[in-house]
Design a protein around this motif. Sequence first.
Motif, mmCIF file in Angstrom:
data_model
loop_
_atom_site.group_PDB
_atom_site.id
_atom_site.type_symbol
_atom_site.label_atom_id
_atom_site.label_comp_id
_atom_site.label_asym_id
_atom_site.label_seq_id
_atom_site.Cartn_x
_atom_site.Cartn_y
_atom_site.Cartn_z
ATOM 1 N N THR A 126 0.851 -1.188 0.000
ATOM 2 C CA THR A 126 0.000 0.000 0.000
ATOM 3 C C THR A 126 0.890 1.241 0.000
ATOM 4 O O THR A 126 1.800 1.364 0.824
ATOM 5 C CB THR A 126 -0.936 0.019 1.217
ATOM 6 O OG1 THR A 126 -0.178 -0.102 2.424
ATOM 7 C CG2 THR A 126 -1.944 -1.117 1.136
ATOM 8 N N VAL A 127 0.644 2.149 -0.934
ATOM 9 C CA VAL A 127 1.384 3.405 -1.041
ATOM 10 C C VAL A 127 0.367 4.542 -1.014
ATOM 11 O O VAL A 127 -0.826 4.322 -1.215
ATOM 12 C CB VAL A 127 2.233 3.463 -2.329
ATOM 13 C CG1 VAL A 127 3.343 2.426 -2.290
ATOM 14 C CG2 VAL A 127 1.369 3.264 -3.570
ATOM 15 N N GLY A 128 0.835 5.760 -0.769
ATOM 16 C CA GLY A 128 -0.142 6.832 -0.607
ATOM 17 C C GLY A 128 0.314 8.181 -1.089
ATOM 18 O O GLY A 128 1.502 8.437 -1.274
ATOM 19 N N SER A 207 5.194 8.644 2.374
ATOM 20 C CA SER A 207 4.730 8.927 1.019
ATOM 21 C C SER A 207 5.898 9.447 0.203
ATOM 22 O O SER A 207 6.725 10.214 0.712
ATOM 23 C CB SER A 207 3.613 9.979 1.046
ATOM 24 O OG SER A 207 3.323 10.444 -0.259
ATOM 25 N N LEU A 208 5.966 9.025 -1.053
ATOM 26 C CA LEU A 208 7.013 9.550 -1.931
ATOM 27 C C LEU A 208 6.892 11.064 -2.109
ATOM 28 O O LEU A 208 7.867 11.730 -2.447
ATOM 29 C CB LEU A 208 6.937 8.866 -3.296
ATOM 30 C CG LEU A 208 7.348 7.399 -3.352
ATOM 31 C CD1 LEU A 208 7.126 6.846 -4.762
ATOM 32 C CD2 LEU A 208 8.798 7.201 -2.926
ATOM 33 N N LEU A 218 10.645 4.925 0.129
ATOM 34 C CA LEU A 218 11.435 4.346 -0.950
ATOM 35 C C LEU A 218 12.169 3.086 -0.494
ATOM 36 O O LEU A 218 12.215 2.083 -1.220
ATOM 37 C CB LEU A 218 12.433 5.376 -1.478
ATOM 38 C CG LEU A 218 13.251 4.945 -2.693
ATOM 39 C CD1 LEU A 218 12.342 4.613 -3.876
ATOM 40 C CD2 LEU A 218 14.247 6.035 -3.083
ATOM 41 N N GLY A 219 12.731 3.114 0.717
ATOM 42 C CA GLY A 219 13.412 1.926 1.231
ATOM 43 C C GLY A 219 12.465 0.751 1.382
ATOM 44 O O GLY A 219 12.800 -0.393 1.039
ATOM 45 N N LEU A 257 4.350 7.707 -11.213
ATOM 46 C CA LEU A 257 5.486 7.895 -10.310
ATOM 47 C C LEU A 257 5.870 6.588 -9.629
ATOM 48 O O LEU A 257 7.048 6.197 -9.621
ATOM 49 C CB LEU A 257 5.133 8.945 -9.251
ATOM 50 C CG LEU A 257 6.122 9.102 -8.088
ATOM 51 C CD1 LEU A 257 7.461 9.619 -8.586
ATOM 52 C CD2 LEU A 257 5.549 10.017 -7.007
ATOM 53 N N HIS A 258 4.878 5.898 -9.073
ATOM 54 C CA HIS A 258 5.189 4.666 -8.335
ATOM 55 C C HIS A 258 5.643 3.544 -9.260
ATOM 56 O O HIS A 258 6.543 2.766 -8.912
ATOM 57 C CB HIS A 258 3.979 4.248 -7.512
ATOM 58 C CG HIS A 258 3.747 5.104 -6.312
ATOM 59 N ND1 HIS A 258 3.007 6.268 -6.360
ATOM 60 C CD2 HIS A 258 4.213 4.988 -5.043
ATOM 61 C CE1 HIS A 258 3.001 6.828 -5.164
ATOM 62 N NE2 HIS A 258 3.724 6.081 -4.345
ATOM 63 N N GLU A 259 5.058 3.473 -10.423
ATOM 64 C CA GLU A 259 5.459 2.414 -11.342
ATOM 65 C C GLU A 259 6.863 2.643 -11.885
ATOM 66 O O GLU A 259 7.634 1.697 -12.069
ATOM 67 C CB GLU A 259 4.443 2.288 -12.461
ATOM 68 C CG GLU A 259 3.090 1.773 -11.966
ATOM 69 C CD GLU A 259 2.059 1.595 -13.057
ATOM 70 O OE1 GLU A 259 1.019 0.974 -12.788
ATOM 71 O OE2 GLU A 259 2.283 2.108 -14.182
ATOM 72 N N ARG A 260 7.223 3.902 -12.116
ATOM 73 C CA ARG A 260 8.550 4.206 -12.655
ATOM 74 C C ARG A 260 9.649 4.028 -11.612
ATOM 75 O O ARG A 260 10.792 3.733 -11.957
ATOM 76 C CB ARG A 260 8.586 5.638 -13.198
ATOM 77 C CG ARG A 260 7.851 5.807 -14.520
ATOM 78 C CD ARG A 260 7.826 7.266 -14.947
ATOM 79 N NE ARG A 260 9.153 7.797 -15.154
ATOM 80 C CZ ARG A 260 9.835 7.726 -16.301
ATOM 81 N NH1 ARG A 260 9.299 7.114 -17.343
ATOM 82 N NH2 ARG A 260 11.028 8.259 -16.415
ATOM 83 N N ILE A 261 9.297 4.192 -10.333
ATOM 84 C CA ILE A 261 10.335 4.135 -9.297
ATOM 85 C C ILE A 261 10.497 2.729 -8.730
ATOM 86 O O ILE A 261 11.333 2.492 -7.860
ATOM 87 C CB ILE A 261 10.012 5.146 -8.171
ATOM 88 C CG1 ILE A 261 11.305 5.648 -7.513
ATOM 89 C CG2 ILE A 261 9.064 4.541 -7.118
ATOM 90 C CD1 ILE A 261 11.128 6.873 -6.677
ATOM 91 N N SER A 262 9.744 1.760 -9.244
ATOM 92 C CA SER A 262 9.887 0.367 -8.819
ATOM 93 C C SER A 262 11.268 -0.155 -9.181
ATOM 94 O O SER A 262 11.963 0.396 -10.046
ATOM 95 C CB SER A 262 8.826 -0.501 -9.491
ATOM 96 O OG SER A 262 7.528 -0.072 -9.174
ATOM 97 N N LEU A 263 11.660 -1.266 -8.559
ATOM 98 C CA LEU A 263 12.922 -1.907 -8.896
ATOM 99 C C LEU A 263 12.940 -2.310 -10.369
ATOM 100 O O LEU A 263 11.974 -2.892 -10.869
ATOM 101 C CB LEU A 263 13.107 -3.164 -8.049
ATOM 102 C CG LEU A 263 13.558 -2.972 -6.599
ATOM 103 C CD1 LEU A 263 13.507 -4.304 -5.877
ATOM 104 C CD2 LEU A 263 14.959 -2.388 -6.534
ATOM 105 N N ALA A 264 14.039 -2.029 -11.048
ATOM 106 C CA ALA A 264 14.149 -2.425 -12.451
ATOM 107 C C ALA A 264 14.077 -3.944 -12.591
ATOM 108 O O ALA A 264 13.573 -4.464 -13.594
ATOM 109 C CB ALA A 264 15.456 -1.902 -13.039
ATOM 110 N N ALA A 265 14.576 -4.655 -11.573
ATOM 111 C CA ALA A 265 14.571 -6.115 -11.611
ATOM 112 C C ALA A 265 13.195 -6.708 -11.333
ATOM 113 O O ALA A 265 12.979 -7.899 -11.553
ATOM 114 C CB ALA A 265 15.572 -6.667 -10.598
#
Length: 330
Positions: A126-128, A207-208, A218-219, A257-265
Amino acid sequence: MRGVLRYRREDVVAIVDSTRAGETEEGLPVVSSVEDSLRFSPTTALVGVATQGGRFPPDWLWLLRDCVVAGLDVENGLHEFLTSDLSLVELAEQRGVELCDLRRPPRDLNVPTGANLDVDATVVLTVGSDCAIGKMTVALELDLEARRRGLRSAFVPTGQTGMAIAGWGIAVDAVVSDFVAGAAERLLLEAVERGGKDVVFVEGQGSLLHPAYSGVTLGLLHGSAPDLYVLCHQAGQEFVDDDPRFPIPPLGELIELHERISLAAKPARVACIALNTRFLGEQEARRAIANAEEETGLPADDPVRFGSSKLVEGLLKPGYRADLREERIT
């Protein structure tokens, strides 16, 4: 406190609040002192408030001593630790009670190992758009609904209230910044061992968008390595922490924003929107939910007010996880 009342109501016998003594809350008696609570046979005192800076007001120290003298274990969710007060520790040893600082992190934390990339369960974080808008509550409601559907589901507590509810966890906002992601990975793996074989719901923090608390967000995001996000937003809120310097962008931009900042892996998608509509009437709330769905093309609902069935169905949409894994490979 309210989270514990909602999700561990059966374990609460009384509330100590000298300003409301004689009242009731959700059927529970409100008493003025620890001594007055003893007739309800408590075993543990929970510090059920969040103070500015996470420190105890001076008069609270006497209240804590009263708890220990009465033979009560004490669970504390503030940043100031009970176990740092040597006189209180000595008194607790004399009385044979336990002082538990929920925000004291384990000493052996480290960076992630990469095991978070190989979890078979579907991991949902869950993100906000802001802090304190219901990320923990949404995760708990989704976990309950998943269990009702017969799924092997687990809730991952990442803050002091979630820990008080679940009885385990790590308060990631008290972890050294280098090890937040490692703490999140450890929690994820433990949740799988605790029964989350099908789906794991990770309680989000911060929140980001928040200028003070984005680091822990982020962590936690990278350490839990989710497959899917639930984007939480308070309907009608325009600014982070109601500060005009920090406007909240449209939901579509938050999704990106959240989808782009996800882990590349391990890329992740926002699967649904959880709206907090507590300040709206029912018709306004339903209209806000419909508008969110139209704006994003995703399922939206207020899981506390109207149930979490629609959101769980959106999260467990057939093929969602297979599509994500294919993206990782390509």
